[in-house]
Motif scaffolding. Sequence first.
Motif, PDB file in Angstrom:
ATOM      1  N   TRP A  22      57.276  14.433  62.259  1.00 18.13           N
ATOM      2  CA  TRP A  22      56.169  14.728  63.188  1.00 18.13           C
ATOM      3  C   TRP A  22      55.277  13.507  63.368  1.00 18.13           C
ATOM      4  O   TRP A  22      54.825  13.206  64.461  1.00 18.13           O
ATOM      5  CB  TRP A  22      55.303  15.880  62.664  1.00 18.13           C
TER       6      TRP A  22
ATOM      7  N   THR B 245      59.987  16.972  57.280  1.00 14.61           N
ATOM      8  CA  THR B 245      59.645  17.313  58.670  1.00 14.61           C
ATOM      9  C   THR B 245      58.308  16.717  59.098  1.00 14.61           C
ATOM     10  O   THR B 245      58.160  16.234  60.223  1.00 14.61           O
ATOM     11  CB  THR B 245      59.628  18.847  58.842  1.00 14.61           C
ATOM     12  N   GLN B 246      57.332  16.733  58.187  1.00 14.99           N
ATOM     13  CA  GLN B 246      56.019  16.188  58.584  1.00 14.99           C
ATOM     14  C   GLN B 246      56.103  14.694  58.865  1.00 14.99           C
ATOM     15  O   GLN B 246      55.374  14.164  59.714  1.00 14.99           O
ATOM     16  CB  GLN B 246      54.981  16.457  57.500  1.00 14.99           C
TER      17      GLN B 246
ATOM     18  N   GLN C  34      54.908  26.444  63.319  1.00 18.03           N
ATOM     19  CA  GLN C  34      56.132  26.823  62.607  1.00 18.03           C
ATOM     20  C   GLN C  34      55.912  26.866  61.101  1.00 18.03           C
ATOM     21  O   GLN C  34      54.927  26.351  60.589  1.00 18.03           O
ATOM     22  CB  GLN C  34      57.286  25.877  62.935  1.00 18.03           C
TER      23      GLN C  34
ATOM     24  N   LEU D 145      57.395  25.857  57.377  1.00 16.09           N
ATOM     25  CA  LEU D 145      58.331  24.948  56.701  1.00 16.09           C
ATOM     26  C   LEU D 145      58.559  25.456  55.275  1.00 16.09           C
ATOM     27  O   LEU D 145      57.649  25.983  54.635  1.00 16.09           O
ATOM     28  CB  LEU D 145      57.768  23.526  56.661  1.00 16.09           C
ATOM     29  N   ARG D 146      59.781  25.248  54.802  1.00 19.44           N
ATOM     30  CA  ARG D 146      60.141  25.675  53.448  1.00 19.44           C
ATOM     31  C   ARG D 146      60.776  24.519  52.697  1.00 19.44           C
ATOM     32  O   ARG D 146      61.621  23.808  53.260  1.00 19.44           O
ATOM     33  CB  ARG D 146      61.150  26.847  53.517  1.00 19.44           C
ATOM     34  N   TRP D 147      60.346  24.335  51.472  1.00 13.26           N
ATOM     35  CA  TRP D 147      60.932  23.288  50.639  1.00 13.26           C
ATOM     36  C   TRP D 147      60.646  23.621  49.195  1.00 13.26           C
ATOM     37  O   TRP D 147      60.033  24.641  48.890  1.00 13.26           O
ATOM     38  CB  TRP D 147      60.370  21.910  51.024  1.00 13.26           C
TER      39      TRP D 147
ATOM     40  N   GLU E 250      65.620  18.195  56.073  1.00 13.06           N
ATOM     41  CA  GLU E 250      64.913  19.449  56.359  1.00 13.06           C
ATOM     42  C   GLU E 250      64.472  20.075  55.038  1.00 13.06           C
ATOM     43  O   GLU E 250      65.241  20.039  54.085  1.00 13.06           O
ATOM     44  CB  GLU E 250      65.849  20.438  57.046  1.00 13.06           C
ATOM     45  N   ASP E 251      63.352  20.747  54.919  1.00  7.77           N
ATOM     46  CA  ASP E 251      62.170  20.660  55.762  1.00  7.77           C
ATOM     47  C   ASP E 251      61.148  19.718  55.111  1.00  7.77           C
ATOM     48  O   ASP E 251      60.071  19.517  55.648  1.00  7.77           O
ATOM     49  CB  ASP E 251      61.483  22.030  55.865  1.00  7.77           C
TER      50      ASP E 251
ATOM     51  N   GLU F 160      56.410  27.582  50.870  1.00  8.99           N
ATOM     52  CA  GLU F 160      56.562  28.055  52.242  1.00  8.99           C
ATOM     53  C   GLU F 160      55.183  27.966  52.869  1.00  8.99           C
ATOM     54  O   GLU F 160      54.256  28.608  52.391  1.00  8.99           O
ATOM     55  CB  GLU F 160      57.078  29.489  52.251  1.00  8.99           C
TER      56      GLU F 160
END
Length: 350
Positions: free
Chosen positions: A319, A315-316, A344, A346-348, A311-312, A190
């Motif tokens: 971006w 995500t980068q 924000q 992000l969780r993975w 997700e997530d 996280e």
Amino acid sequence: MTNPPSDSGSFLHGFWYVAAVTRDIHRGKTVHRTLLGEPILIGRDNRGDVFALKDTCPHRGTLLSRGIFDGETVECPYHGWRFATSGKCVAIPSQKEGQRPQAVDIRARSYPVRESEGIIWVFMGGNKPSEDLPDVPGVPEISHRFQLHLHRTFNCNIDLAITGLMDPAHGAFVHASSIWRGHRDVRDKEKAFSPAPLGWRMDRHIASGNARAYRLFLGGAPETEITYTLPGIRVEHATTGKATYCGLTACTPIDANTTDVHHVMYWDIPGGPVLRGLVRVFAKRFLDQDANAVLDMRDGQAFNPKTMLVEDADTQIRWYYRLKKEWQQAQADQRPLKNPIEPQTLRWRS
Ligand code: FES
Ligand SMILES: [Fe+2]
């Protein structure tokens, strides 16, 4: 879930790119490089200043880097036209007086170049006056402690190289090792992110439990911060308070299907050449693992499969494409970039 954009490989102009490192460019010598599809001669004059010229002779296109450099002027090997390091032509041996052109009429294109913290940067794009150029990407705090430079050419476009390096979920599969992380050893992550100039930052946090390499190297659990900025630069800064490490990874496109990845490391831990040698071995292995992973992806993507960004963990990567698109739009509209990234978490699992 969405498909990644398909503008793979288009070059971003208007940025500083890593072209070489200080120790590769010797006084009185020149080298040839290709950056963003352009041939570039990089040299160091007798005074120690670095310069960069377009590496094709304005006469008939011969590579100037194949000629003679006397520390002040570059002589084309074909007809001996000579150029100052500024690009000004200073001699055309074949011309009689009054014939055209004369040397004063001719210039080889020159590129802005900066040498900083052991890295030689070349500005690609536009004829900006030098006072309008942005600063070169900096390495914070311990930048004078240059330790190592690793370089590997990835045979893929810059998008694959960059997104391959920023991908947070491949570590336990690509970089698994008995020393620092088990195969398939994934844990909850996280991380808080915030926008940074031309990119984003993974905010300062305590390095996570399976980052054993860090603990071995710095002798404790460091706080680390990672910044990603266009056109493809990652700066990682980790410190325990007593020991500090900083790594700069920069992707420089050579052409549409080739990308140079430079990894420059700084630290202030005692250990000298022994530590350097050890780190070099591991860092090289890491980079090779990344290159091979990316090439496997390139070979699969050559079949144009439908792919997705999840997700997530991805995500980068989303971006990156969003920022790149925004940069291109901002350039077209001649306005500053509006960073589309919001703060924000992000969780993975990785
Ligand atoms: S091609 Fe360079 S001098 Fe003629
Ligand atoms: Fe990796």
